[in-house]
Design an enzyme around this catalytic site. Structure first.
Site, PDB file in Angstrom:
ATOM      1  CG  ASP A 193     -14.501  39.751  -5.943  1.00  0.00           C
ATOM      2  OD1 ASP A 193     -15.114  38.686  -5.789  1.00  0.00           O
ATOM      3  OD2 ASP A 193     -14.302  40.580  -5.027  1.00  0.00           O
TER       4      ASP A 193
ATOM      5  CE  LYS B 266     -17.094  38.609  -2.755  1.00  0.00           C
ATOM      6  NZ  LYS B 266     -16.585  39.911  -3.223  1.00  0.00           N
TER       7      LYS B 266
ATOM      8  CB  ILE C  93     -30.628  28.271 -10.890  1.00  0.00           C
ATOM      9  CG1 ILE C  93     -30.839  29.108 -12.148  1.00  0.00           C
ATOM     10  CG2 ILE C  93     -31.717  28.562  -9.856  1.00  0.00           C
ATOM     11  CD1 ILE C  93     -32.109  28.757 -12.908  1.00  0.00           C
TER      12      ILE C  93
ATOM     13  NE  ARG D  75     -12.157  49.020   2.992  1.00  0.00           N
ATOM     14  CZ  ARG D  75     -13.120  48.497   3.756  1.00  0.00           C
ATOM     15  NH1 ARG D  75     -14.017  49.284   4.305  1.00  0.00           N
ATOM     16  NH2 ARG D  75     -13.184  47.198   3.954  1.00  0.00           N
TER      17      ARG D  75
HETATM   18  O1  C5P Z   1     -10.718  47.362   1.472  1.00  0.00           O
HETATM   19  P1  C5P Z   1     -10.491  45.923   1.802  1.00  0.00           P
HETATM   20  O2  C5P Z   1      -9.033  45.541   1.917  1.00  0.00           O
HETATM   21  O3  C5P Z   1     -11.308  45.469   3.004  1.00  0.00           O
HETATM   22  O4  C5P Z   1     -11.057  45.154   0.516  1.00  0.00           O
HETATM   23  C1  C5P Z   1     -11.187  43.762   0.469  1.00  0.00           C
HETATM   24  C2  C5P Z   1     -11.733  43.383  -0.867  1.00  0.00           C
HETATM   25  O5  C5P Z   1     -11.903  41.968  -0.882  1.00  0.00           O
HETATM   26  C3  C5P Z   1     -13.098  43.971  -1.207  1.00  0.00           C
HETATM   27  O6  C5P Z   1     -13.081  44.238  -2.597  1.00  0.00           O
HETATM   28  C4  C5P Z   1     -14.089  42.867  -0.872  1.00  0.00           C
HETATM   29  O7  C5P Z   1     -15.214  42.881  -1.716  1.00  0.00           O
HETATM   30  C5  C5P Z   1     -13.254  41.621  -1.148  1.00  0.00           C
HETATM   31  N1  C5P Z   1     -13.651  40.419  -0.430  1.00  0.00           N
HETATM   32  C6  C5P Z   1     -13.679  40.297   0.941  1.00  0.00           C
HETATM   33  N2  C5P Z   1     -14.033  39.124   1.542  1.00  0.00           N
HETATM   34  C7  C5P Z   1     -14.320  38.058   0.813  1.00  0.00           C
HETATM   35  C8  C5P Z   1     -14.302  38.160  -0.591  1.00  0.00           C
HETATM   36  C9  C5P Z   1     -13.935  39.352  -1.190  1.00  0.00           C
HETATM   37  O8  C5P Z   1     -13.373  41.256   1.615  1.00  0.00           O
HETATM   38  N3  C5P Z   1     -14.591  36.906   1.419  1.00  0.00           N
END
Ligand code: C5P
Length: 233
Positions: free
Chosen positions: A59, A61, A65, A211
């Protein structure tokens, strides 16, 4: 499309990640490696987790460009990850370049999905900080159809948007949904959240859980609770 739970391994080091995963005796959860861990450890952490038999969602992201994204994706495709992503806000052209870069000489490639709006972004932040005035659901739907147009396999979105994305882009278009919380758990910095059971009801294909599992007193039990609510119903 098999439903699965992906654990967001948001740890600062390989040691901590492997110690955490060692608790899952006999299980090989699908894991997500994000920026923190990848920037700390580099490609070796991906190889180590693949060697241990985990499926990996990398991940990172990507958003740059088109030419830069294409070349970066070519590097990532050699890592044998299962899912990678980029930001849909990078435009259709950038997403097409991502897909081109990711495709190996034999035509195979990891799944490629696009981030629509981060689940930490709400309507107010989108309007005030990004000057995007449309309703967030419409923005997410538009970004998802752009991703489909660019030949991507799906999107990262809030589970609240998964049904709409499927209706618009088809049942096979993947919805990978973070922002998952147990009914009795802490929300933290996430704004648009849902329980694993509700995400299942609404049609998410994969839930990404950080988490609620990594910070749980018993992470294995928390993971199994996610599987019970999301997969085994
Ligand atoms: O700890 P938690 O459950 O909030 O983690 C969510 C994970 O999903 C994190 O690694 C965060 O970077 C990722 N994420 C997100 N929202 C998005 C894309 C990825 O929370 N739109």
């Amino acid at each position: 499309m098999g439903k699965d739970v992906i654990i967001a391994c948001d740890f600062p080091s390989a040691d901590e990640t492997l110690r955490f995963l060692d608790r899952f005796t006999g299980k090989k959860p699908f894991v997500k490696i994000g920026m923190e861990l990848f920037y700390a450890e580099g490609p070796s952490i991906v190889r180590r987790l693949k060697e241990r038999g985990h499926r990996v969602f990398l991940d990172l992201k990507l958003h740059d460009i088109p030419n830069t994204v294409k070349k970066a994706m070519a590097v990532l495709s050699a890592l044998d990850v299962d899912i990678v992503n980029c930001h849909a806000s990078g435009t259709v052209r950038m997403m097409e370049a991502a897909r081109e870069g990711l495709t190996r000489p034999d035509g195979s490639r990891p799944l490629l999905i696009a981030v629509t709006q981060l689940t930490s972004t709400d309507q107010e932040a989108m309007e005030n900080d990004l000057l995007i005035k449309s309703p967030i659901q419409e923005v997410v739907a538009h970004y998802a159809s752009n991703a489909k147009k660019a030949g991507l396999d799906g999107v990262v979105c809030s589970p609240l948007e998964a049904a709409k994305v499927h209706a618009l882009c088809g049942a096979d278009f993947l919805t990978v949904t973070p922002g998952i919380r147990f009914a009795d758990g802490d929300v933290g910095d996430q704004k648009r959240v849902m329980t694993p059971a509700a995400a299942r009801e609404i049609g998410s294909d994969y839930i990404v859980v950080g988490r609620p599992v990594t910070a749980a007193a018993d992470p294995v039990e928390a993971y199994e609770r996610c599987v019970r609510e999301f997969v085994d119903r």
